[in-house]
Scaffold this active site. Sequence first.
Site, PDB file in Angstrom:
ATOM      1  N   TYR A 101       0.836  -1.203   0.000  1.00 11.57           N
ATOM      2  CA  TYR A 101       0.000   0.000   0.000  1.00 11.57           C
ATOM      3  C   TYR A 101       0.869   1.251   0.000  1.00 11.57           C
ATOM      4  O   TYR A 101       1.848   1.347   0.762  1.00 11.57           O
ATOM      5  CB  TYR A 101      -0.907   0.044   1.239  1.00 11.57           C
ATOM      6  CG  TYR A 101      -1.718   1.320   1.320  1.00 11.57           C
ATOM      7  CD1 TYR A 101      -2.991   1.374   0.786  1.00 11.57           C
ATOM      8  CD2 TYR A 101      -1.181   2.475   1.886  1.00 11.57           C
ATOM      9  CE1 TYR A 101      -3.730   2.556   0.819  1.00 11.57           C
ATOM     10  CE2 TYR A 101      -1.905   3.662   1.914  1.00 11.57           C
ATOM     11  CZ  TYR A 101      -3.181   3.695   1.382  1.00 11.57           C
ATOM     12  OH  TYR A 101      -3.899   4.861   1.404  1.00 11.57           O
ATOM     13  N   GLU A 189      -3.191   7.544  -4.424  1.00 10.35           N
ATOM     14  CA  GLU A 189      -3.081   6.225  -3.811  1.00 10.35           C
ATOM     15  C   GLU A 189      -2.775   5.143  -4.831  1.00 10.35           C
ATOM     16  O   GLU A 189      -3.312   5.146  -5.934  1.00 10.35           O
ATOM     17  CB  GLU A 189      -4.404   5.902  -3.101  1.00 10.35           C
ATOM     18  CG  GLU A 189      -4.363   4.696  -2.193  1.00 10.35           C
ATOM     19  CD  GLU A 189      -5.717   4.452  -1.536  1.00 10.35           C
ATOM     20  OE1 GLU A 189      -5.856   4.735  -0.331  1.00 10.35           O
ATOM     21  OE2 GLU A 189      -6.645   3.994  -2.228  1.00 10.35           O
TER      22      GLU A 189
END
Lengths: 381, 290
Positions: A101, A189
């Site tokens: 992530y 992201e």
Amino acid sequence: MKLLEFEAKDIFRAFNLPTPLGNVAKTPEEAKTRAREIGKPVAVKAQVFAGKRGKAGGIKFANTPDEAGNAAREILAMRINDLPVEAVLVEEKLDIQQEIYLGITVDRTERKYVVIGSSAGGMSIEELAVRSPEKIVKMYVDPLLGFQTYEAREMAIAMGFRGKMLNTLTSMILSLWSVADSYDAELTEINPLILTKEGRLLAADARLNVDDSALYRHKKLTDGLRREPVEQNAREKLAAEHDMAYVELDGDIACICNGAGLTMATLDAVALHGGKASTFLDLGGGADAERVKKGIEIALMYPKVKAVLVNIMGGITRCDEVAKGIVAAREEKGLSIPTVIRMVGTNEEQGQEILSKAGIPFLKTMEEAAERVVQLTKEVS
Amino acid sequence: MAVLVDKKTRVIVQGITGSQGTFHTASMLKYGTKVVAGTSPGKGGTDVNGVPVYDTVREAKREHDATASIIFIPAAYAADAALEAISEGLNPVVVITEHLPVKDEIRVIHVAAQKGITIIGPNTPGIITPIVKQKVGIMPGHVFSPGNVGLMSRSGTLTYEIAAGMTLAGIGISTAIGLGGDPCVGLTPTEGLKLFRNDKATRAVVLVGEIGGDAEERAASFVSKGFDLPVVAFIAGRTAPPGKRMGHAGAIISGSTGTAEAKIKALKDAGVAVAERPSQVAELLRKALK
């Protein structure tokens, strides 16, 4: 403004962030062609503004171009998060070694950008915070100096990377920061960032939400889109054109007020008296009669509305103007459903007089008004 | 005594020749605010309602010993205006403009912090100290009566609603501060609490919050560590749906953060009296001040 995955990926690539081989398709035939160009098993992914699109069936895998065409046909017929799917992204299927992530957002309390990384990706950052908080690495960006290479390196190490991968991940973190910084991003992201079995790091998904207040300096972005920048229905569009804050809800009472906080508090007051609001409509400061009339007109366009509550705290907004707008709405716009008016403040007496002449009752406190409108709504339903 | 704005405050209006700047300059003067100068690049040498206009903040400050600034400049240029005021050491700097890019807000807030300057806003109605008839803002002055309660709020008209209710109940205000409705603002509720604690004129504090961010939770945590004044709060947006911006750029529930429930719980746990309705604020204050 949110960008779709393929739009965000176009930008990511321009900042040297590698993405899987792939391209966008708007028809099953196009998807078939894309899969043939890629020449190996592919993922077909719905291009919609929705998290969890995988769970909604919006991601399918295909071994052949024909399968890809069929997958695209199914996905393009879907509605996800109540929105139609207008395009799919066809991409090479990856052999996953690890899901990582990487994200950058604004910490409103620190009032700084924060870079977040984790060696465990693939789930949302909120789930991650619950399941493996110890694996989350956070670094604040110095507001005056920006994000430094050594900081990105320390972050990659804290995420568990050394050797050749350390330098690759470091430069990806820095690239992601450049995207966030260059595009005034509220959220940038990559989730998941995939480490493939052959040792490549690829942005398998991409999110880029640009700060609406900064859109004026990203003309290239807004002009270059092949779609409306925001998904809006006709009423939302009209309200936006008139610079009114407008949000639709599930209830049946339209709350028209001046000021965001007062409008929210009015919605809450309606709920306290057992009612449910259908509409948050903030007229803003200093609304004149014409604007009040327009606000009521927009609110009445929503079929769920059974009653109207106008709650005005006069400051730079004048009650006489509000009263004129309400009378005009009744005469010209067919405001015939139950309507409760509460207004106090600047020119209250003049406003009261205008309403009285027109035979429209009005109340002095917010609570009385909320109680009354809930009662009237129950009578008509 | 008061917080941030007192009888010695001398104000510059940046963007005085625009319609908002002109209108609110007149309104501030009428209320009693010492507006000593204005700026509008290219219009130096003129005047607005008798207030002299300068091209730069430096000139305006030099000629008039100004101490504070209020900014009515479009969002694209507001950050530059704030940096100009900060560079001249004006304090506080009140940014009325809404919807500044967050990136600009972050920069301005941190430059100010380094110099020990308080930024109020952006997207604020401003600050008012009724006892000395000084408002550096756009609020209707008559709503606020002088007294001993410090008021902080993220919203404009809701503040007037609550202040009017307090006035009706015979409770006055030492200083009222609009914290601002944008996602990143300068003065936070926690910093506001610290200011009010050190103010001899303040005997209780009201915090009017709303959904979005966790500034209220932080303030609650600060109070729970021992705060010597009673605190009363109201939080707007209990029925707001997640993911929607409710009018203010900062009023948004993102995922599970920023809900009214979480804020109310944190405040109650810290011993803050939380009103269910705006009108209840005055009631709770009366009890607290006994």
